[in-house]
Design an enzyme around this catalytic site. Structure first.
Site, short mmCIF file in Angstrom:
data_model
loop_
_atom_site.label_atom_id
_atom_site.label_comp_id
_atom_site.label_asym_id
_atom_site.label_seq_id
_atom_site.Cartn_x
_atom_site.Cartn_y
_atom_site.Cartn_z
N ASN A 386 63.96 9.52 -18.84
CA ASN A 386 62.73 8.75 -18.95
C ASN A 386 62.85 7.61 -19.96
O ASN A 386 62.99 6.45 -19.58
CB ASN A 386 61.57 9.69 -19.33
CG ASN A 386 60.22 9.05 -19.14
OD1 ASN A 386 60.09 7.83 -19.10
ND2 ASN A 386 59.20 9.87 -19.01
N ASP A 387 62.85 7.94 -21.23
CA ASP A 387 62.86 6.87 -22.24
C ASP A 387 64.10 6.00 -22.16
O ASP A 387 64.04 4.81 -22.47
CB ASP A 387 62.73 7.49 -23.63
CG ASP A 387 61.42 8.25 -23.78
OD1 ASP A 387 60.40 7.74 -23.27
OD2 ASP A 387 61.41 9.34 -24.36
N VAL A 388 65.23 6.58 -21.75
CA VAL A 388 66.48 5.80 -21.74
C VAL A 388 66.54 4.80 -20.59
O VAL A 388 67.49 4.04 -20.49
CB VAL A 388 67.73 6.72 -21.69
CG1 VAL A 388 67.77 7.63 -22.90
CG2 VAL A 388 67.79 7.53 -20.41
#
Lengths: 460, 96
Positions: A386-388
């Site tokens: 997700n964040d990456v």
């Protein structure tokens, strides 16, 4: 000092150095680990012949118990449980240094030279922090302790106070070398410090915490070497300490954050302040896709990149992902994997899982090696990451992850994101990737979803 | 004499750190987990100190602490090497 023993210790050190050198390539890594274990065996055997070792019953009892526990842990643990395992092993290393330092204190007290005294204090401090800190890290990874950032009032001043207390007690101990109470105070406060320091680190920052504790376990061994004035302990400990520090820095760079920021628990506030934009976000605008449609999209693709994240580990989907890879390759599609440095819960987490599932390591690419290829890629499949992959890191200065190097999956022609739900990632922020024109959401548990997709592809 | 021998130990420590940095920056990301567990096993070298503590002639509190240290260090050594070997076994180049 026995010359023969010293020479064998030197040979053991050389085995450790060569062992780590051989770890530099997947082809020689297994041999490297063997070299390093031979070094360890040499060091153990020669120590047993030391004239100071006079009785063997406790050594045998301890050796058998320790070896059995170690072997059972190592052989039973699942590959998905590897972060916990590494966390736990760090703890035992730190604990061993702590006990050796205590034992040495009781043995030579009350006549302690100042250099040995300093080494004992440092060994107690670092060994204790490594021990309890690793146990908390283990608890967080295992889900026994909350994975959230734990905050309490006056957190940093309180931790600093504890640290000063240890140093103060240490200085006082150097002036009163036989004082048992001071040694116990140093040990107890350091143990508490280890708990508090790791408790305030969030789940997504675990790669940093684990690497840092890895480094501490080495430095603890080194300080024990200073107590015993033993070079092999100092050398081996320094190698591990250096290794842990390098991994820590790589992890921090992967998140574009300073070590201080991670250790002090940085992302916690950012998540909550982002609640406003969650309401503004056009939640309904995501396009979702089912396995059948997705199979048809993939059928006409010629290149696919798979981006795995922690979600793949949680769902234990690595084998299902490999099946998907084989099904795509059978259709003549080029499949590669893009691995973000902080994907998962420890350095190299995704690589180990995919290796377990028999995926050739030459298909796995690091961020800097594959990031320019996304624009020429037909379909990217994001599995539990997700964040990456959040494009906000590139342009949204208000985003807490602004500046973090990300995988540019949104540049591909089509991005498929497999997630269980629309919940935000561990940084607690929305991901604009999901709302992109070229984005398709493929909801479901990673393992089930990939299984369904694979059978749809095979049915085409 | 005391000071010089202590300085020698610091020499060894500092140089070993540099060797470590040189070697480890060359390890590819794919092997970062085995590197961690493998280097972790090396930090079990504390076993040397533990053996010296547990093998003392008289049985004292120092021996008990030595026994605990032996148990912990052996878990670290045996567990670390075995689990690393288990992982590295999987990193094979596939023959097709």
């Amino acid at each position: 000092m026995n010359i023969a023993i010293e020479i064998i210790y030197l040979i053991a050190s050389i085995f450790f150095i060569f062992g780590i050198k051989k770890l530099g390539s997947p082809k020689t890594a297994r041999k490297g680990n063997l070299y390093s274990s031979i070094g360890m065996l040499l060091a153990i055997v020669v120590t047993l012949s030391d004239q100071h070792v006079l009785t063997f019953e406790w050594i045998i009892i301890g050796g058998v118990i320790g070896s059995l526990i170690g072997a059972v842990l190592a052989l039973k643990i699942k590959m998905t449980g590897m972060p916990q395992m590494v966390g736990l092993l760090n703890g035992f290393g730190g604990g061993a240094s702590l006990f050796v330092a205590l034992s040495e204190f009781y043995k030579i007290s009350p006549i302690i030279p100042i250099n040995t005294g300093i080494a004992i204090i440092l060994s107690l401090l670092i060994g204790s922090i490594t021990f309890t800190g690793s146990l908390i890290a283990f608890g967080k990874l295992q889900g026994i302790v909350t994975g959230k950032v734990v905050k309490y009032p006056l957190q940093h001043p309180f931790n600093l106070l504890l640290f000063i207390l240890v140093i103060g007690a240490g200085v006082y101990l150097l002036m009163n070398p036989g004082n048992v109470t001071l040694v116990l105070i140093i040990t107890f406060v350091s143990l508490v410090l280890g708990v508090l320091l790791v408790l305030s680190i969030g789940g997504a920052d675990m790669p940093v915490a684990i690497s840092l504790l890895n480094s501490y376990s080495g430095i603890a061994a080194s300080t024990t070497g200073f107590i015993l004035e033993n070079n092999v302990l100092i050398i081996a400990g320094a190698l591990v300490g250096a290794s842990g520090i390098i991994l820590t820095l790589i992890m921090c760079r992967g998140m574009n954050r300073s070590l201080m920021n991670v250790v002090l628990g940085g992302w916690a506030d950012a998540g909550s302040s982002d609640g406003v934009s969650t309401d503004q976000g056009p939640k309904c605008d995501v396009k979702s896709v089912d396995a059948e449609e997705l199979a048809m999209i993939l059928e006409v693709a010629s290149s696919v990149i798979i981006v795995p994240g922690y979600g793949m580990a949680v769902a234990q989907a690595q084998h299902a992902v490999r099946e998907l890879m084989l099904a795509l390759e059978a259709k003549g599609i080029n499949v590669r994997f893009a691995i973000h440095p902080v994907a998962g819960r420890m350095p190299g987490h995704m690589n180990v899982l995919l290796a377990e599932a028999n995926v050739d390591y030459e298909k796995l690419f690091a961020l800097e090696d594959i990031n320019n290829d996304f624009a020429n890629t037909d379909v990217v499949i994001v599995i539990g990451a997700n964040d990456v992959v959040n494009p906000a890191a590139r342009h949204d200065k208000s985003s807490p992850i602004y500046g973090m190097p990300i995988l540019n999956v949104d540049y591909a022609k089509t991005v498929v994101i497999n997630k269980r739900s629309m919940n935000p990632g561990y940084a607690g922020i929305d991901n604009e990737l999901f709302f992109g024109d070229n984005s398709l959401m493929f909801f479901g548990d990673a393992k089930d979803a990939m299984g369904k997709l694979t059978s749809e592809i095979k049915n085409l | 004499m005391y000071v010089t021998s202590f300085l020698m130990l610091i020499y060894v420590f500092v140089l070993a750190i540099f060797v470590g940095f040189e070697l480890i920056t060359k390890v590819p990301p794919t092997l970062h987990t085995p590197l961690m567990s493998g280097s972790n096993a090396i930090s079990g070298i504390t076993i040397v100190g533990a053996l010296l503590s547990a093998g003392a002639e008289e049985f004292t509190i120092s021996t008990i602490l030595g026994l605990l240290a032996v148990i912990f260090a052996m878990i670290n050594v045996v567990g670390g090497y075995l689990v690393t070997d288990r992982m590295l076994k999987m990193f094979k180049k596939k023959v097709r």
